[in-house]
Design an enzyme around this catalytic site. Structure first.
Site, PDB file in Angstrom:
ATOM      1  N   ASN A   7       0.827  -1.216   0.000  1.00 66.40           N
ATOM      2  CA  ASN A   7       0.000   0.000   0.000  1.00 66.40           C
ATOM      3  C   ASN A   7       0.854   1.256   0.000  1.00 66.40           C
ATOM      4  O   ASN A   7       0.578   2.220  -0.719  1.00 66.40           O
ATOM      5  CB  ASN A   7      -0.927   0.008   1.215  1.00 66.40           C
ATOM      6  CG  ASN A   7      -2.124  -0.915   1.045  1.00 66.40           C
ATOM      7  OD1 ASN A   7      -2.513  -1.253  -0.070  1.00 66.40           O
ATOM      8  ND2 ASN A   7      -2.691  -1.342   2.152  1.00 66.40           N
ATOM      9  N   ASP A  42      -5.707  -6.606   6.118  1.00 66.11           N
ATOM     10  CA  ASP A  42      -5.083  -7.734   5.417  1.00 66.11           C
ATOM     11  C   ASP A  42      -5.220  -9.026   6.219  1.00 66.11           C
ATOM     12  O   ASP A  42      -4.465  -9.979   6.019  1.00 66.11           O
ATOM     13  CB  ASP A  42      -3.602  -7.439   5.149  1.00 66.11           C
ATOM     14  CG  ASP A  42      -2.815  -7.183   6.427  1.00 66.11           C
ATOM     15  OD1 ASP A  42      -3.450  -7.057   7.494  1.00 66.11           O
ATOM     16  OD2 ASP A  42      -1.576  -7.122   6.365  1.00 66.11           O
TER      17      ASP A  42
END
Length: 202
Positions: A7, A42
């Site tokens: 990210n 996640d």
């Protein structure tokens, strides 16, 4: 493990595409009666009801680690990730779904110390968790209860003349007994108590 790097370095769009690929791999390994959930960021959960065709959880976890650590191709990039997995069983380990998730999360934290591995929740890690929880709770009121005190270790010259002392913090808990500093200092740092403790020591 370290999913945040994707990210941060490639953007959330690529992170989301990797998460979709991860979910596909999880579904490939799971059975029809299993429930696969994206739990948080996640983190994923797999609920696997006990049945005749349920193989040993540690074997499933090993298979998952292997599958999730294979190369991810998201054009024009390729990513190599590892996965840390925690396993807990109901009702052997936990008495509720919430407790089962909590214990699986504790086992996952243990797996993350090695990364790209799994850890099956057991009595050892449960006792460690309970000990840490008890220390966290009791530490919050240790100063107010007068349980934190200082001891002073003399510093000597070569001629054995005292030229100073080293101040050392000690904790004698009314509930837990003597807790060595190498154990409670680390926990104080983790729960944000270290600044209050440091001010008290000064």
């Amino acid at each position: 493990d370290n999913f945040k790097n994707i990210n941060d370095n490639y953007g959330h769009n690529y992170g989301n595409m990797v998460l979709i690929e991860i979910s596909k791999r999880l579904l490939e390994i799971s059975r029809e009666q299993d429930v696969v959930v994206r739990y948080n960021g996640d983190e994923f959960l797999i609920f696997m009801p006990h049945s005749e065709n349920l193989i040993e959880p540690s074997l499933i976890a090993c298979k998952l680690v292997s599958k999730l650590s294979q190369l991810y191709t998201i054009e024009p990039y390729q990513f190599l990730l590892s996965a840390s997995i925690g396993v807990a069983s109901f009702p052997q380990d936990a008495k509720s779904v919430e407790e089962c998730i909590k214990f699986a999360n504790i086992a996952m934290s243990e797996a993350k110390k090695r990364q790209n591995s799994y850890y099956v929740f057991d009595s050892f890690i449960k006792n460690v968790f309970l000990e840490i929880s008890n220390i966290e709770n009791e530490l919050q009121t240790a100063i107010e209860n007068g349980e934190i005190y200082m001891v002073y270790q003399p510093q000597l010259t070569s001629k054995r003349i005292v030229y100073g002392v080293e101040a050392l913090v000690r904790w004698e808990s009314a509930k837990l007994g003597f807790i060595p500093p190498d154990k409670f200092i680390r926990i104080a740092e983790n729960i944000g108590f270290i600044q209050k403790l440091g001010s008290y020591i000064m």
